[in-house]
Structure formats: C-alpha cells, structure tokens
Write a protein that holds these residues in place. Sequence first.
Motif, mmCIF file in Angstrom:
data_model
loop_
_atom_site.group_PDB
_atom_site.id
_atom_site.type_symbol
_atom_site.label_atom_id
_atom_site.label_comp_id
_atom_site.label_asym_id
_atom_site.label_seq_id
_atom_site.Cartn_x
_atom_site.Cartn_y
_atom_site.Cartn_z
ATOM 1 N N LEU A 121 -11.144 -0.662 -10.511
ATOM 2 C CA LEU A 121 -10.183 -1.142 -9.523
ATOM 3 C C LEU A 121 -8.748 -0.859 -9.947
ATOM 4 C CD1 LEU A 121 -11.786 -4.606 -8.655
ATOM 5 C CD2 LEU A 121 -12.022 -2.444 -7.415
ATOM 6 N N GLU A 122 -7.890 -0.827 -8.956
ATOM 7 C CA GLU A 122 -6.447 -0.696 -9.147
ATOM 8 C C GLU A 122 -5.752 -1.876 -8.479
ATOM 9 O OE1 GLU A 122 -5.049 1.764 -10.812
ATOM 10 O OE2 GLU A 122 -6.668 3.259 -10.916
ATOM 11 N N VAL A 123 -4.596 -2.242 -9.007
ATOM 12 C CA VAL A 123 -3.755 -3.267 -8.371
ATOM 13 C C VAL A 123 -2.620 -2.589 -7.624
ATOM 14 C CG1 VAL A 123 -2.005 -5.028 -8.854
ATOM 15 C CG2 VAL A 123 -4.243 -5.203 -9.896
ATOM 16 N N TYR A 124 -2.410 -3.020 -6.399
ATOM 17 C CA TYR A 124 -1.208 -2.678 -5.648
ATOM 18 C C TYR A 124 -0.410 -3.969 -5.495
ATOM 19 C CZ TYR A 124 -2.147 2.158 -4.392
ATOM 20 O OH TYR A 124 -2.329 3.516 -4.445
ATOM 21 N N ALA A 125 0.896 -3.895 -5.630
ATOM 22 C CA ALA A 125 1.693 -5.117 -5.638
ATOM 23 C C ALA A 125 3.068 -4.877 -5.040
ATOM 24 C CB ALA A 125 1.832 -5.651 -7.070
ATOM 25 N N SER A 126 3.725 -5.975 -4.729
ATOM 26 C CA SER A 126 5.117 -5.959 -4.289
ATOM 27 C C SER A 126 5.775 -7.246 -4.755
ATOM 28 C CB SER A 126 5.197 -5.844 -2.761
ATOM 29 O OG SER A 126 6.548 -5.919 -2.329
ATOM 30 N N ALA B 111 16.891 5.873 -3.057
ATOM 31 C CA ALA B 111 16.347 5.845 -4.417
ATOM 32 C C ALA B 111 14.829 5.779 -4.441
ATOM 33 C CB ALA B 111 16.922 4.647 -5.171
ATOM 34 N N GLY B 112 14.187 5.700 -3.285
ATOM 35 C CA GLY B 112 12.735 5.630 -3.237
ATOM 36 C C GLY B 112 12.167 4.268 -3.556
ATOM 37 N N LEU B 113 12.971 3.207 -3.413
ATOM 38 C CA LEU B 113 12.480 1.861 -3.682
ATOM 39 C C LEU B 113 11.738 1.252 -2.492
ATOM 40 C CD1 LEU B 113 15.350 0.252 -5.794
ATOM 41 C CD2 LEU B 113 13.312 1.472 -6.555
ATOM 42 N N ASP B 114 11.687 1.941 -1.374
ATOM 43 C CA ASP B 114 10.814 1.604 -0.243
ATOM 44 C C ASP B 114 11.054 0.184 0.284
ATOM 45 O OD1 ASP B 114 9.026 2.466 1.598
ATOM 46 O OD2 ASP B 114 7.272 2.424 0.297
ATOM 47 N N PRO B 115 12.289 -0.131 0.732
ATOM 48 C CA PRO B 115 12.546 -1.476 1.264
ATOM 49 C C PRO B 115 11.728 -1.743 2.513
ATOM 50 C CG PRO B 115 14.349 -0.002 1.811
ATOM 51 C CD PRO B 115 13.455 0.751 0.858
ATOM 52 N N GLU B 116 11.356 -3.011 2.688
ATOM 53 C CA GLU B 116 10.580 -3.409 3.860
ATOM 54 C C GLU B 116 11.399 -4.307 4.777
ATOM 55 O OE1 GLU B 116 5.977 -4.483 4.448
ATOM 56 O OE2 GLU B 116 7.073 -5.957 3.243
ATOM 57 N N PRO C 161 4.215 -2.427 -0.655
ATOM 58 C CA PRO C 161 3.304 -2.395 -1.801
ATOM 59 C C PRO C 161 3.263 -1.017 -2.450
ATOM 60 C CG PRO C 161 2.253 -3.419 0.113
ATOM 61 C CD PRO C 161 3.533 -2.821 0.596
ATOM 62 N N ALA C 162 3.032 -1.025 -3.765
ATOM 63 C CA ALA C 162 2.963 0.210 -4.548
ATOM 64 C C ALA C 162 1.981 -0.007 -5.695
ATOM 65 C CB ALA C 162 4.342 0.575 -5.081
ATOM 66 N N PRO C 163 1.503 1.073 -6.317
ATOM 67 C CA PRO C 163 0.642 0.904 -7.495
ATOM 68 C C PRO C 163 1.308 0.030 -8.550
ATOM 69 C CG PRO C 163 0.628 3.182 -6.766
ATOM 70 C CD PRO C 163 1.692 2.488 -5.957
ATOM 71 N N GLY C 164 0.472 -0.643 -9.349
ATOM 72 C CA GLY C 164 0.942 -1.698 -10.228
ATOM 73 C C GLY C 164 2.179 -1.400 -11.044
ATOM 74 N N ASP D 79 8.147 -1.628 -12.046
ATOM 75 C CA ASP D 79 9.359 -0.847 -12.306
ATOM 76 C C ASP D 79 10.383 -1.053 -11.196
ATOM 77 O OD1 ASP D 79 8.267 0.221 -14.629
ATOM 78 O OD2 ASP D 79 7.718 2.133 -13.713
ATOM 79 N N ARG D 80 9.915 -1.017 -9.957
ATOM 80 C CA ARG D 80 10.830 -1.203 -8.826
ATOM 81 C C ARG D 80 11.492 -2.573 -8.853
ATOM 82 N NH1 ARG D 80 7.457 1.238 -3.601
ATOM 83 N NH2 ARG D 80 7.846 3.463 -4.040
#
Length: 429
Positions: free
Chosen positions: A119-124, A162-167, A184-187, A192-193
């Motif tokens: 499994l992988e974690v995606y988080a925000s 900057a690619g920080l992907d604001p929502e 959400p992005a990979p863990g 880092d973001r």
Amino acid sequence: MTSETVFVATCDLAAQVRGRAVPASRLAQTLRTGVGWVPADLALDCFGGLAPGHAFGSVGDLRLIPDPAASLDIPADGDVPGTRVYLAGQTGMDGSPWPGCPRDFLSSALDELRTSTGLEVYASFEHEFMLGDRPEHPPFSFQRLRAAEPFGTELVTTMEQAGLDPETWLPEYGPGQFEITMRPAPGMVSADRAILLRELVRDLARRRGLPVTFAPIADPASVGNGVHVHFSLRDAGGDTVMYDANAPGRLSATAARFAAGILRHAAAVVAVTAPNPSSYLRLTPHRWSAGGAFLAERNREALLRVAPTVEIGGADPAGQLHLEYRAADATANPWLVLGVLIRAGLAGLAAEEPARVWPETATEADLAAEPSLPASLGEALTALEADPVARGWFPDELLGTFLAVRRAELAAVSELTDGDLCERVTRVY
C-alpha cells in the motif's frame, strides 16, 4: 533558474526550517554532494537553544543532500531577490543514512508500508494561520477574504507556479484566521509540501509587512490553528482500499484496522503531532480540535474523522473516502507526523482488530467512555516513553533528541502564564 542563491534545508524537531545557502552557480555540484551540517543541530529547540543532555556534543559532521523533486522557487519581488529552497535528507559524509534524519524517518515508514502491505499513503496537510494588522471582519466572510488582498491571490498564484497544488483558500473562524489546503499527493510529496508552504506563507507575509503565525493558539480564550492531516491508503495501481459500502462509516476493514492502531497508540502519537507546551491549550473538548481518542463519522471533536464524501451529480464516493487526523499543529515536523501515523497504522494492521466507527449521531454521553487525549506535553512525552511499540518506531538518536528538545522547551516556559506562553510561541511560529 533566475535566483542568485539556493537554500538547502532540513526541517528539524522543532519544525524550524534550517540550512545553508550557496550560490546558484554551484547548484549542480550542490545537488551531487550537498552542503555541510552538524549532528548537534538536531538538538536545537524552538527558542534557539541547544537542549541540555543531547547526545552529540561538538563532534561529528553530516551532509544535507538536496532532493531535486522537493524544491520551491520564490520569485524576486522589487528589491528582494528570488531564491530556491531545496529540502534535504541528512547523511553521513559517505552518503550513508543518518539515524537522526526526520525525512529518512518518513521514508523508512513509507518503505515498510509498501513492502509489508503493498500500500501507499496519499495525504494532504490542511493549515490554519493568523494574519495580523488586518481590519477585523466576520468569520468566513467575503469581506475578510477581500481585506487580505493582494496577499491571498499572490499566495495561491505562487503556490500554483511552484507546483504546490492549492485546493482552497478561505477566511476562517478565529480573529484574522485563514486556511489554505492542498490537493492530496503521495506521502513524501505531501509532507514536503507542508514544510514548503509554511515558509512560503511566512516569506510572502514578511514582504508585505504582515505579521503571521501558525502557533497552535495565540490566545488561551480563543480558537487555535490546527494542521489537519487528510490521508488515504491506495494499492500499487493507485486505487483506494478505504471504501466498503456495507461497513460502518463505509470504512473498509483495512482502513478500520489502520485507524485502530492510531487510536491504540494515540497518547504517544500526539506527543509527536502536538509537541509544544501550548498545543495542549488547543486540544480540549469543544474547540473543534480533538476532544478524545475515537473514530467517528464527520465529527470534528474526534481524533480521527471519517471525512464526508460528495455524491452530487453522481460523483463516486469510493475514491473520495479518507480519514482526517485532527490533533496536529505547525509546531510539529510534517515528516514525523506522517511517519508516526503510518507506523501506528501498521501496528493496527498487524493486530487485525478494527476500530469502532461512531456514527454522526453519537452524543457526548455516548462518547463519554472513550479515552481522552493527554492533558499536557509532559503527560504526552511520558506516554511516548511508556509505549514500547511507539518507542520502537524511532532510532535511538532520533527519539532521545526529540525528548530532550521537547523537555527543554517545557523547562523554558515552565514559569509562564498561559497567556505569556501563547505570546512567546506565537512569536516563534
């Protein structure tokens, strides 16, 4: 690249971003071999002192090796030159992993999750902060949003560039309070973001002459600033494993077991996710922070909340369902926060006992028997030391230094009133 300097940085145990700048002309060499660092730097507390009794002394050398995928460009602004910030791992002089590195702590947790479960974690990380020197306007109002201009638009635009992907960017409830969320992005990317976002907000506010703070609570009588961690588990193909339409809260057995580990080790986890003496003025019932160690549907007093899903227009809830951890704040290192959530979740998966999911209709009386959270940082640190499973998540260098740093901060504010404590921490964060 147009900036004249590059800043190579780590985020330390006090959630402070520290490092060294080099000329941009040396970027290629710096990406290969990094910049120098010192083991004792890990023992700096949030007030700038070295924690007594740390294990490193005056000896030893490390390298900060930048990750090319973890950078932030801050553009030039009038007389203020632009720069680029790289987040880095800490290694030995031969490039070998250093056990005290917080970023490596998260990397190791992600690797173990992937290896043992597939499994992988995606988080925000959802951040709240307060801007000062603004006219006061009603909570959540368009007036407050517009009064923060041009700061708000500049922040969102720079994040996008900057690619920080604001929502979302929104006015919040507390005085001068705002919230910024990212998709959400990979863990590792998500953590880092979170680190880079805080520095971007502070940098922009400083250039605009605006006081800003991410402190857990600026006034004991008011609301606090949380960092809510939204996360989900996905398989190797990127599909969610969180959803079961027939289960309580529609939470799959895997997700419920993962949650159970976080609840079982909640006191130790909170020591890492809310690690400042002032954090515990916020983590009290009826503040919409976290009133107890339980899992519930759409309940903002829960340590773990089953977040709502949207089904308007036929939207599929399966891909949206995730959990929200609500007892973190910006005095915590995001690498450590996500790392301990994963480690606790892995312990839950191993135990194979799912957490109880309380329905949205549960009352305070229903929840009265659920465990409370630690009432102070001292209590939380004691719980961490007393939990053999949680202690085993950390290399000795990292755990020992973390405890030393946090106890040094406790000692530094032990004579302060709650109001003076909040004021001092607000200046730091």
